[in-house]
Design an enzyme around this catalytic site. Structure first.
Site, PDB file in Angstrom:
ATOM      1  N   LYS A  48     -30.407   6.994  76.413  1.00 23.19           N
ATOM      2  CA  LYS A  48     -29.438   6.469  75.291  1.00 23.19           C
ATOM      3  C   LYS A  48     -29.496   5.201  76.010  1.00 23.19           C
ATOM      4  O   LYS A  48     -29.306   3.867  75.680  1.00 23.19           O
ATOM      5  CB  LYS A  48     -28.833   6.964  74.724  1.00 23.19           C
ATOM      6  N   GLY A  49     -28.581   5.023  77.318  1.00 22.34           N
ATOM      7  CA  GLY A  49     -27.766   4.209  77.789  1.00 22.34           C
ATOM      8  C   GLY A  49     -28.565   3.017  77.760  1.00 22.34           C
ATOM      9  O   GLY A  49     -27.510   1.561  77.768  1.00 22.34           O
ATOM     10  N   GLU A 105     -32.777   1.588  84.140  1.00 21.62           N
ATOM     11  CA  GLU A 105     -31.750   2.854  84.055  1.00 21.62           C
ATOM     12  C   GLU A 105     -30.285   1.532  83.219  1.00 21.62           C
ATOM     13  O   GLU A 105     -30.175   0.491  84.282  1.00 21.62           O
ATOM     14  CB  GLU A 105     -31.808   3.989  84.739  1.00 21.62           C
ATOM     15  N   ASP A 106     -29.572   2.296  83.207  1.00 22.08           N
ATOM     16  CA  ASP A 106     -28.054   1.604  82.978  1.00 22.08           C
ATOM     17  C   ASP A 106     -27.600   1.357  84.380  1.00 22.08           C
ATOM     18  O   ASP A 106     -26.590   0.474  84.377  1.00 22.08           O
ATOM     19  CB  ASP A 106     -27.445   1.779  81.431  1.00 22.08           C
ATOM     20  N   ASP A 109     -25.072   6.697  88.918  1.00 16.49           N
ATOM     21  CA  ASP A 109     -23.850   7.451  89.738  1.00 16.49           C
ATOM     22  C   ASP A 109     -24.406   8.558  90.452  1.00 16.49           C
ATOM     23  O   ASP A 109     -23.973   8.243  91.930  1.00 16.49           O
ATOM     24  CB  ASP A 109     -23.037   7.701  88.443  1.00 16.49           C
ATOM     25  N   LYS A 137     -22.750   2.983  91.246  1.00  9.01           N
ATOM     26  CA  LYS A 137     -22.039   3.234  91.377  1.00  9.01           C
ATOM     27  C   LYS A 137     -21.973   3.704  92.536  1.00  9.01           C
ATOM     28  O   LYS A 137     -21.955   5.470  92.491  1.00  9.01           O
ATOM     29  CB  LYS A 137     -21.243   3.454  90.092  1.00  9.01           C
ATOM     30  N   PHE A 158     -14.087   4.213  84.972  1.00  8.97           N
ATOM     31  CA  PHE A 158     -15.319   4.743  83.870  1.00  8.97           C
ATOM     32  C   PHE A 158     -15.494   3.607  82.972  1.00  8.97           C
ATOM     33  O   PHE A 158     -15.111   2.470  82.565  1.00  8.97           O
ATOM     34  CB  PHE A 158     -14.361   6.219  82.862  1.00  8.97           C
ATOM     35  N   VAL A 159     -17.363   2.950  82.783  1.00  5.44           N
ATOM     36  CA  VAL A 159     -17.306   1.869  82.026  1.00  5.44           C
ATOM     37  C   VAL A 159     -18.313   2.556  80.968  1.00  5.44           C
ATOM     38  O   VAL A 159     -18.654   3.340  80.495  1.00  5.44           O
ATOM     39  CB  VAL A 159     -17.642   1.104  83.025  1.00  5.44           C
ATOM     40  N   ASP A 165     -21.448   5.212  77.545  1.00  2.43           N
ATOM     41  CA  ASP A 165     -20.858   5.410  75.982  1.00  2.43           C
ATOM     42  C   ASP A 165     -20.104   6.482  76.950  1.00  2.43           C
ATOM     43  O   ASP A 165     -19.712   6.359  77.969  1.00  2.43           O
ATOM     44  CB  ASP A 165     -21.824   6.152  74.769  1.00  2.43           C
ATOM     45  N   ARG A 171     -21.901   2.066  72.193  1.00  3.93           N
ATOM     46  CA  ARG A 171     -22.944   1.309  73.119  1.00  3.93           C
ATOM     47  C   ARG A 171     -23.249   0.318  72.535  1.00  3.93           C
ATOM     48  O   ARG A 171     -23.493  -0.965  73.518  1.00  3.93           O
ATOM     49  CB  ARG A 171     -23.703   2.690  72.752  1.00  3.93           C
TER      50      ARG A 171
HETATM   51  C1  PRP Z   1     -26.364   8.404  82.513  1.00  2.24           C
HETATM   52  C2  PRP Z   1     -27.103   7.212  82.785  1.00  2.24           C
HETATM   53  C3  PRP Z   1     -28.003   7.862  83.416  1.00  2.24           C
HETATM   54  C4  PRP Z   1     -27.212   8.711  84.378  1.00  2.24           C
HETATM   55  C5  PRP Z   1     -27.140   8.528  85.348  1.00  2.24           C
HETATM   56  O1  PRP Z   1     -26.620   8.461  81.186  1.00  2.24           O
HETATM   57  O2  PRP Z   1     -28.055   6.887  81.948  1.00  2.24           O
HETATM   58  O3  PRP Z   1     -29.029   7.931  83.237  1.00  2.24           O
HETATM   59  O4  PRP Z   1     -25.959   8.908  83.572  1.00  2.24           O
HETATM   60  O5  PRP Z   1     -25.845   9.273  86.078  1.00  2.24           O
HETATM   61  P1  PRP Z   1     -26.063  10.529  86.901  1.00  2.24           P
HETATM   62  O6  PRP Z   1     -26.561   9.271  87.990  1.00  2.24           O
HETATM   63  O7  PRP Z   1     -24.948  10.862  87.745  1.00  2.24           O
HETATM   64  O8  PRP Z   1     -26.779  10.943  87.062  1.00  2.24           O
HETATM   65  P2  PRP Z   1     -25.907   9.795  80.327  1.00  2.24           P
HETATM   66  O9  PRP Z   1     -26.719  11.731  80.835  1.00  2.24           O
HETATM   67  O10 PRP Z   1     -24.422   9.671  79.680  1.00  2.24           O
HETATM   68  O11 PRP Z   1     -26.524  10.007  79.112  1.00  2.24           O
HETATM   69  P3  PRP Z   1     -27.176   8.765  77.720  1.00  2.24           P
HETATM   70  O12 PRP Z   1     -28.027   7.681  78.896  1.00  2.24           O
HETATM   71  O13 PRP Z   1     -27.500   9.334  76.454  1.00  2.24           O
HETATM   72  O14 PRP Z   1     -25.710   7.764  77.516  1.00  2.24           O
END
Ligand code: PRP
Length: 188
Positions: A48-49, A105-106, A109, A137, A158-159, A165, A171
């Site tokens: 969802k991000g 992607e948002d 990480d 990041k 932690f953003v 979220d 969000r």
């Molecule tokens: C977040 C973000 C990426 C992922 C990145 O999604 O949107 O998809 O984490 O992290 P990584 O590089 O460590 O894999 P999340 O799983 O939190 O779901 P969301 O988008 O629904 O919040």
């Protein structure tokens, strides 16, 4: 999270203002429009991000595009750490066979989510597969990811906000902010 989120008090710092984000989105939209001119482009948003970023980016792109939405969740991890095991909650609606695909992607990480998704989408025979992320990041990277379009490189904080979220809250903030550590270290 039992504590009620406070969209103002829980933010310790604004890392990226609404204006900075919107200027970057316009710049990325221009680059993508130039690079994919004359090609069949599908934007694949990873929910969802990425929802606010996708909504703004697609309108900053000036060539015809199709959009598709996937939702994935990592499981076995915690609220703040991803595990590398990815579950597809919503798959593509249309075929990407022969199309140029840009994953939107948002944040990247650890890179584990995208590492999985890139392999999964490559198996669907796109003409090309590229990656656009608003936030990068690198401090926490476990798997190397080749990022084609990067909005901002950010420190290991932690953003939240602009799609990101903690416990499904924050969000809807229009900026990207840093969450006060007390919020996730002392959940009550
Ligand atoms: C977040 C973000 C990426 C992922 C990145 O999604 O949107 O998809 O984490 O992290 P990584 O590089 O460590 O894999 P999340 O799983 O939190 O779901 P969301 O988008 O629904 O919040």
């Amino acid at each position: 999270m039992t504590r009620r989120p406070d969209l103002t008090a829980d933010v310790s710092e604004i890392l990226l203002s609404e204006e900075q984000i919107q200027a970057k989105v316009l710049e990325l939209g221009r680059r993508i429009s130039d690079d994919f001119a004359g090609r069949e482009l599908t934007l694949v948003s990873v929910l969802k991000g990425s929802l606010p970023f996708m909504a703004d980016l697609m309108r900053a792109i000036t060539i015809p595009v199709q959009i598709d939405l996937m939702e994935v969740s990592s499981y076995g991890g915690t609220a703040t750490e991803s595990s590398g095991l990815v579950r597809i909650l919503k798959d593509l609606s249309s075929s990407i066979d022969g199309r140029h695909v840009l994953i939107v992607e948002d944040i990247i990480d650890t890179g584990l989510t995208l590492n999985y998704l890139v392999r999964y989408l490559r198996g669907k025979n796109p003409a090309s597969l590229k990656i656009c992320t608003l936030l990068d990041k690198p401090a926490r990277r476990i798997v190397e990811i080749a990022i084609d379009y990067r909005g901002f490189q950010i420190p290991d904080q932690f953003v939240i906000g602009y799609g990101l979220d903690y416990g499904e809250a924050y969000r809807n903030l229009r900026f990207v902010g840093v969450l006060r550590p007390e919020v996730y270290t002392d959940p009550d």
